[in-house]
Design an enzyme around this catalytic site. Structure first.
Site, PDB file in Angstrom:
ATOM      1  CE1 TYR A 145      -2.764  -7.180  -0.748  1.00 18.62           C
ATOM      2  CE2 TYR A 145      -2.250  -5.800   1.144  1.00 18.62           C
ATOM      3  CZ  TYR A 145      -1.901  -6.813   0.277  1.00 18.62           C
ATOM      4  OH  TYR A 145      -0.704  -7.457   0.428  1.00 18.62           O
ATOM      5  CG  ASN A 174       4.777  -1.471   5.526  1.00 22.34           C
ATOM      6  OD1 ASN A 174       4.093  -1.678   6.537  1.00 22.34           O
ATOM      7  ND2 ASN A 174       4.331  -0.800   4.498  1.00 22.34           N
ATOM      8  N   GLY A 269      -7.636   4.512   3.501  1.00 24.04           N
ATOM      9  CA  GLY A 269      -7.188   3.114   3.534  1.00 24.04           C
ATOM     10  C   GLY A 269      -5.779   2.951   4.085  1.00 24.04           C
TER      11      GLY A 269
HETATM   12  N1  NAD Z   1       5.592  -6.167  -0.688  1.00 24.30           N
HETATM   13  C1  NAD Z   1       5.020  -6.035   0.508  1.00 24.30           C
HETATM   14  O1  NAD Z   1       5.283  -5.074   1.254  1.00 24.30           O
HETATM   15  C2  NAD Z   1       4.048  -7.059   1.001  1.00 24.30           C
HETATM   16  C3  NAD Z   1       3.520  -6.924   2.294  1.00 24.30           C
HETATM   17  C4  NAD Z   1       2.602  -7.842   2.746  1.00 24.30           C
HETATM   18  C5  NAD Z   1       2.235  -8.909   1.947  1.00 24.30           C
HETATM   19  N2  NAD Z   1       2.743  -9.019   0.697  1.00 24.30           N
HETATM   20  C6  NAD Z   1       2.290 -10.149  -0.134  1.00 24.30           C
HETATM   21  O2  NAD Z   1       3.426 -10.805  -0.669  1.00 24.30           O
HETATM   22  C7  NAD Z   1       3.095 -11.343  -1.948  1.00 24.30           C
HETATM   23  C8  NAD Z   1       4.138 -10.937  -2.983  1.00 24.30           C
HETATM   24  O3  NAD Z   1       4.168  -9.519  -3.066  1.00 24.30           O
HETATM   25  P1  NAD Z   1       5.233  -8.734  -3.945  1.00 24.30           P
HETATM   26  O4  NAD Z   1       5.544  -7.484  -3.223  1.00 24.30           O
HETATM   27  O5  NAD Z   1       6.332  -9.637  -4.347  1.00 24.30           O
HETATM   28  O6  NAD Z   1       4.328  -8.344  -5.209  1.00 24.30           O
HETATM   29  P2  NAD Z   1       4.667  -8.387  -6.778  1.00 24.30           P
HETATM   30  O7  NAD Z   1       3.567  -7.647  -7.479  1.00 24.30           O
HETATM   31  O8  NAD Z   1       6.062  -7.983  -7.046  1.00 24.30           O
HETATM   32  O9  NAD Z   1       4.537  -9.943  -7.078  1.00 24.30           O
HETATM   33  C9  NAD Z   1       3.296 -10.569  -7.327  1.00 24.30           C
HETATM   34  C10 NAD Z   1       3.509 -11.537  -8.477  1.00 24.30           C
HETATM   35  O10 NAD Z   1       2.275 -12.233  -8.714  1.00 24.30           O
HETATM   36  C11 NAD Z   1       1.990 -12.200 -10.109  1.00 24.30           C
HETATM   37  N3  NAD Z   1       0.524 -12.232 -10.243  1.00 24.30           N
HETATM   38  C12 NAD Z   1      -0.345 -11.256  -9.892  1.00 24.30           C
HETATM   39  N4  NAD Z   1      -1.598 -11.645 -10.153  1.00 24.30           N
HETATM   40  C13 NAD Z   1      -1.515 -12.900 -10.683  1.00 24.30           C
HETATM   41  C14 NAD Z   1      -2.464 -13.837 -11.148  1.00 24.30           C
HETATM   42  N5  NAD Z   1      -3.778 -13.554 -11.144  1.00 24.30           N
HETATM   43  N6  NAD Z   1      -2.035 -15.023 -11.600  1.00 24.30           N
HETATM   44  C15 NAD Z   1      -0.711 -15.313 -11.632  1.00 24.30           C
HETATM   45  N7  NAD Z   1       0.247 -14.465 -11.206  1.00 24.30           N
HETATM   46  C16 NAD Z   1      -0.154 -13.277 -10.738  1.00 24.30           C
HETATM   47  C17 NAD Z   1       2.611 -10.924 -10.639  1.00 24.30           C
HETATM   48  O11 NAD Z   1       2.898 -10.959 -12.014  1.00 24.30           O
HETATM   49  C18 NAD Z   1       3.871 -10.827  -9.796  1.00 24.30           C
HETATM   50  O12 NAD Z   1       4.964 -11.488 -10.383  1.00 24.30           O
HETATM   51  C19 NAD Z   1       1.678 -10.864  -2.269  1.00 24.30           C
HETATM   52  O13 NAD Z   1       0.791 -11.904  -1.955  1.00 24.30           O
HETATM   53  C20 NAD Z   1       1.474  -9.697  -1.332  1.00 24.30           C
HETATM   54  O14 NAD Z   1       0.120  -9.506  -1.014  1.00 24.30           O
HETATM   55  C21 NAD Z   1       3.644  -8.124   0.193  1.00 24.30           C
END
Ligand code: NAD
Length: 313
Positions: A145, A174, A269
């Site tokens: 990831y 986070n 990880g």
């Molecule tokens: N939540 C955290 O702690 C955190 C930390 C660092 C980075 N991020 C990044 O922030 C972003 C959002 O994270 P989140 O926590 O809201 O996650 P989440 O899973 O709630 O949201 C991700 C969204 O993307 C959609 N999705 C996934 N794969 C897809 C695809 N192939 N095509 C179209 N839509 C797709 C899902 O349906 C979902 O609505 C991500 O890129 C994640 O890597 C999150």
């Protein structure tokens, strides 16, 4: 910023739906692409948003982007689970690398395109112990990831140099909040385990630390990043280091409980310690986090109660 067309990929997710709701308070026109694999369309008011249900890797997504010609994209759609990435590296890379590249390619050449804001992560730093981490240190991801997000950043840097592509990559610490989508974070897990009358599960001794940032601070940073005029990578964090045991202690205080954890072996990880300097983004944008952990948890509790009241009604 004058009225723009803004596309949020992953706009039905935890962070994305918050960004959508905050942007609806502005004059911008809001578009969402989401395949609903973990997101929930009920999290956004569909009457006010143009939602296209499709995969970011698809031709349909590319064609849709060409059609709406957004001024800005906030790219959040991703495979976000570290454990899934350990077990399914190909899937993780396909969504996070190829999906991101597909979005970049779709935006290249759009006449009025202004900025591609990319959601990256502290996981790119790996087990670098030089805390607080600054953006210039060499990433050494220890999970697929972290690797796939770092490659996404590198494609942006390359396209920035090669094709003058305007981007801003934000490395989130986070993130916690009222998370209703799948792939829960440690705080959401604690919350539901406590609500179910179970002991919160801690992997390892609980003395590992994280930089916990409230989702509202992240949403605010993503929106401000639309106006950053120089390509770059920025940490979005509180610059505070909190142990997992301390998270449980603050939750016990807030909920007036004395819940004990159940400790299980450390997982591959997982990082040991994490704290990110947020100075660069503060200096460029003037942003600063508004929520301490105690304030964020109190807000989370409030939102959970509001949510329950709506469900009861
Ligand atoms: N939540 C955290 O702690 C955190 C930390 C660092 C980075 N991020 C990044 O922030 C972003 C959002 O994270 P989140 O926590 O809201 O996650 P989440 O899973 O709630 O949201 C991700 C969204 O993307 C959609 N999705 C996934 N794969 C897809 C695809 N192939 N095509 C179209 N839509 C797709 C899902 O349906 C979902 O609505 C991500 O890129 C994640 O890597 C999150």
């Amino acid at each position: 910023m004058s009225k723009k067309r803004i596309l949020i990929t992953g706009g039905c997710g935890f962070i994305g739906s918050r960004v959508v709701r905050n942007l609806l308070a502005t004059e911008h026109e809001i578009f969402v692409i989401d395949d609903l694999s973990s997101g929930n369309r009920a999290l956004i008011p569909e009457m006010l948003v143009d939602l296209m249900v499709c995969d970011i890797r698809s031709v349909a997504a590319t064609e849709h982007i060409r059609e709406i010609a957004p001024h800005c994209v906030i790219h959040l759609a991703a495979q976000i689970d570290v454990q899934v990435s350990m077990e399914q590296q190909l899937l993780d890379a396909d969504i996070n690398v190829m999906g991101t590249l597909n979005m970049i390619e779709a935006c290249k050449g759009l006449a009025e395109f202004e900025r591609f804001v990319f959601a990256s992560t502290a996981a790119v730093y790996g087990n670098n112990l030089d805390l607080p981490l600054i953006e210039d240190v060499m990433p050494i991801p220890i999970s697929p990831y972290g690797m796939s997000k770092w490659i996404g950043e590198q494609y942006l840097e390359l396209n920035g140099t090669m094709a003058n592509f305007p981007y801003c990559a934000l490395r989130f610490a986070n993130v916690y909040g009222d998370k209703e989508t799948r792939g829960k974070d440690v705080i959401s897990n604690f919350w539901s385990q406590i609500a179910d009358g179970k002991s919160p599960i801690i992997y390892g001794d609980g003395e590992q630390t994280r930089d916990f940032i409230y989702v509202e601070d992240i949403a605010e940073a993503l929106i401000l990043a639309l106006d950053v005029r120089k390509n770059g990578i920025y940490n979005i964090s509180t610059n505070e280091q909190t142990s997992i045991n301390d998270v449980l202690r603050v939750m016990n205080e807030l909920l007036e409980m004395t819940v004990m954890s159940e400790n299980r072996p450390e997982r591959d990880g997982d990082l040991r310690d994490s704290r990110l300097s947020n100075r660069k983004f503060r200096d460029v944008v003037g942003w600063q986090p508004m929520y301490t952990l105690a304030k964020g948890l109190a807000q989370l509790e409030l939102e959970k109660r509001k949510h329950e009241t709506v469900l009861v009604k």
